[in-house]
Scaffold this motif. Structure first.
Motif, PDB file in Angstrom:
ATOM      1  N   LEU A  26       0.922  -1.198  -0.063  1.00  0.00           N
ATOM      2  CA  LEU A  26       0.084   0.028   0.040  1.00  0.00           C
ATOM      3  C   LEU A  26       1.020   0.969  -0.065  1.00  0.00           C
ATOM      4  O   LEU A  26       1.665   1.395   0.832  1.00  0.00           O
ATOM      5  N   MET A  27       0.523   2.286  -0.837  1.00  0.00           N
ATOM      6  CA  MET A  27       1.428   3.316  -1.048  1.00  0.00           C
ATOM      7  C   MET A  27       0.351   4.525  -0.829  1.00  0.00           C
ATOM      8  O   MET A  27      -0.684   4.678  -1.515  1.00  0.00           O
ATOM      9  N   LEU A  28       0.422   5.438   0.275  1.00  0.00           N
ATOM     10  CA  LEU A  28      -0.406   6.739   0.407  1.00  0.00           C
ATOM     11  C   LEU A  28       0.381   7.844   0.312  1.00  0.00           C
ATOM     12  O   LEU A  28       1.373   8.351   0.841  1.00  0.00           O
ATOM     13  N   ASP A  29      -0.026   8.428  -0.883  1.00  0.00           N
ATOM     14  CA  ASP A  29       0.580   9.465  -1.466  1.00  0.00           C
ATOM     15  C   ASP A  29       0.060  10.942  -1.076  1.00  0.00           C
ATOM     16  O   ASP A  29      -1.046  10.934  -0.664  1.00  0.00           O
ATOM     17  N   ASP A  30       0.952  11.707  -0.809  1.00  0.00           N
ATOM     18  CA  ASP A  30       0.533  13.191  -0.253  1.00  0.00           C
ATOM     19  C   ASP A  30      -0.098  13.064   0.926  1.00  0.00           C
ATOM     20  O   ASP A  30      -1.094  13.985   1.164  1.00  0.00           O
ATOM     21  N   ILE A  31       0.370  12.439   1.967  1.00  0.00           N
ATOM     22  CA  ILE A  31      -0.279  12.302   3.322  1.00  0.00           C
ATOM     23  C   ILE A  31       0.259  13.699   4.054  1.00  0.00           C
ATOM     24  O   ILE A  31       1.225  14.166   3.924  1.00  0.00           O
ATOM     25  N   GLY A  32      -0.861  14.259   4.908  1.00  0.00           N
ATOM     26  CA  GLY A  32      -0.453  15.565   5.296  1.00  0.00           C
ATOM     27  C   GLY A  32      -0.694  16.743   4.475  1.00  0.00           C
ATOM     28  O   GLY A  32      -0.664  17.965   4.882  1.00  0.00           O
ATOM     29  N   ALA A  33      -1.127  16.514   3.210  1.00  0.00           N
ATOM     30  CA  ALA A  33      -1.285  17.983   2.381  1.00  0.00           C
ATOM     31  C   ALA A  33      -2.344  18.714   2.920  1.00  0.00           C
ATOM     32  O   ALA A  33      -2.490  19.657   2.656  1.00  0.00           O
ATOM     33  N   ASP A  34      -3.369  18.005   3.675  1.00  0.00           N
ATOM     34  CA  ASP A  34      -4.598  18.875   3.856  1.00  0.00           C
ATOM     35  C   ASP A  34      -4.848  18.530   5.413  1.00  0.00           C
ATOM     36  O   ASP A  34      -4.254  17.604   6.021  1.00  0.00           O
ATOM     37  N   SER A  35      -5.517  19.244   6.211  1.00  0.00           N
ATOM     38  CA  SER A  35      -5.636  19.262   7.415  1.00  0.00           C
ATOM     39  C   SER A  35      -6.737  17.957   7.552  1.00  0.00           C
ATOM     40  O   SER A  35      -7.462  17.698   6.568  1.00  0.00           O
ATOM     41  N   MET A  36      -6.570  17.160   8.829  1.00  0.00           N
ATOM     42  CA  MET A  36      -7.251  15.982   9.030  1.00  0.00           C
ATOM     43  C   MET A  36      -7.924  16.012  10.110  1.00  0.00           C
ATOM     44  O   MET A  36      -7.543  16.140  11.272  1.00  0.00           O
ATOM     45  N   SER A  37      -9.218  15.587   9.869  1.00  0.00           N
ATOM     46  CA  SER A  37     -10.254  15.537  10.927  1.00  0.00           C
ATOM     47  C   SER A  37      -9.679  14.318  11.875  1.00  0.00           C
ATOM     48  O   SER A  37      -9.048  13.379  11.586  1.00  0.00           O
ATOM     49  N   SER A  38     -10.143  14.480  13.329  1.00  0.00           N
ATOM     50  CA  SER A  38      -9.796  13.573  14.247  1.00  0.00           C
ATOM     51  C   SER A  38     -10.447  12.022  13.793  1.00  0.00           C
ATOM     52  O   SER A  38      -9.781  10.988  13.793  1.00  0.00           O
ATOM     53  N   TRP A  39     -11.448  12.040  13.259  1.00  0.00           N
ATOM     54  CA  TRP A  39     -12.093  10.836  12.688  1.00  0.00           C
ATOM     55  C   TRP A  39     -11.397  10.136  11.608  1.00  0.00           C
ATOM     56  O   TRP A  39     -10.898   8.997  11.663  1.00  0.00           O
TER      57      TRP A  39
END
Length: 303
Positions: free
Chosen positions: A217-230
């Motif tokens: 699994l490759m997660l691209d661009d993680i952290g690019a946007d603010s993320m909700s707690s959920w």
């Protein structure tokens, strides 16, 4: 053994056949492919079952010269089976290429990613600031292919916009496909939006399960946007927890270093600080991957 083609011709003359069938069979016996097959396989064919052989040759020639919808995408071929002539249907070049493309796409799954990532190759990945990342990618591929029961962590590619992080993920995936290793690359910010929209459709769990089970699994661009707690805890956290328990390599690309991402994840969309929950996520990220800093010029602006 008497020439099988001659015996077939004698068979046609001895039977009360229609003129059309006799004409087609005569044409079939003079077909270059048929003549070559009979010459090469006469010793292996049972000449006593001449009627069966004639019917197969007729079927071969008829489908060769008049392809039908039933055999579309396939070409007839003569074969010897139990000393009799049979017709088999092999995929043509177009069908083979279509099957290859379908097989490739099933092993290299893109979720909300640009299609040109499929063209990425390690041989094209070069330049200042990229050498360490390339070496880390090659090490992973080699170690994963010979892993036995050992866990091989993925890579956490950190660097500025446009330095080739996503391209490298695609290149690694293409290299793994050569060994029949399936990879899923997804754009995490888009996935997060889709997950929010899935709440009303009551299929959140299905979507999470589909992603978390990917071999690579490759997660691209993680952290690019603010993320909700959920999203952070119930989606990303669940995916990473499962993969950590199952020792499944996971890759990340981000404009943040690992330490910067932890700070980013500690602030939820309401501006509240949740450092412990962010730390819990990062523990999983650090277990599943090794951080590699990618630098160099912005390749997108240099095209």
């Amino acid at each position: 053994m008497e020439n099988l083609g001659s015996k077939l011709a004698e068979y046609l003359n001895s039977k009360n056949l229609t003129d059309d069938y006799r004409r087609l069979m005569s044409q079939a016996l003079n077909d270059p492919d048929v003549k070559k097959f009979l010459k090469e396989n006469t010793e292996h064919i049972n000449s006593d079952a001449i009627d069966v052989s004639a019917a197969s040759i007729y079927e071969f020639y008829n489908h060769k010269t008049h392809p039908s919808e039933l055999s579309k995408g396939y070409v007839p071929q003569l074969a010897v089976s139990n000393h009799n002539i049979e017709v088999v249907y092999a995929p043509n070049i177009q069908t083979i290429n279509k099957e290859k493309e379908s097989n490739y796409e099933s092993k290299f799954v893109l979720l909300n990613m640009p299609k040109d990532i499929r063209k990425a190759t390690l041989s094209d990945y070069s330049g200042d600031g990229r050498q360490r990342a390339l070496e880390a990618a090659l090490d992973f591929i080699d170690n994963y292919e010979h892993k036995n029961d050992n866990f091989v962590p993925g890579l956490y590619l950190a660097g500025d916009f446009g330095v080739g992080k996503t391209y490298l993920l695609g290149a690694i995936a293409n290299e793994l496909i050569k060994d029949d290793i399936k990879t899923t690359i997804m754009h995490f910010p888009t996935f997060a939006i889709e997950m929010k929209n899935s709440i009303g459709q009551n299929n959140v769990l299905d979507r999470v399960n589909k992603v978390k089970d990917a071999e690579i699994l490759m997660l691209d661009d993680i952290g690019a946007d603010s993320m909700s707690s959920w999203i952070r805890d119930e989606v990303l956290g669940v995916i990473l927890q499962y993969r950590m328990q199952e020792n499944m390599p996971t890759f990340f690309s981000s404009n943040f270093s690992m330490s910067e991402l932890e700070k980013h994840l500690s602030i939820n969309q309401r501006g509240e600080e949740e450092p412990v929950k962010a730390q819990r996520i990062m523990e999983r990220v650090k277990y599943l991957s090794k951080e590699v800093i990618v630098s160099g010029p912005n390749k997108r602006f240099s095209k």
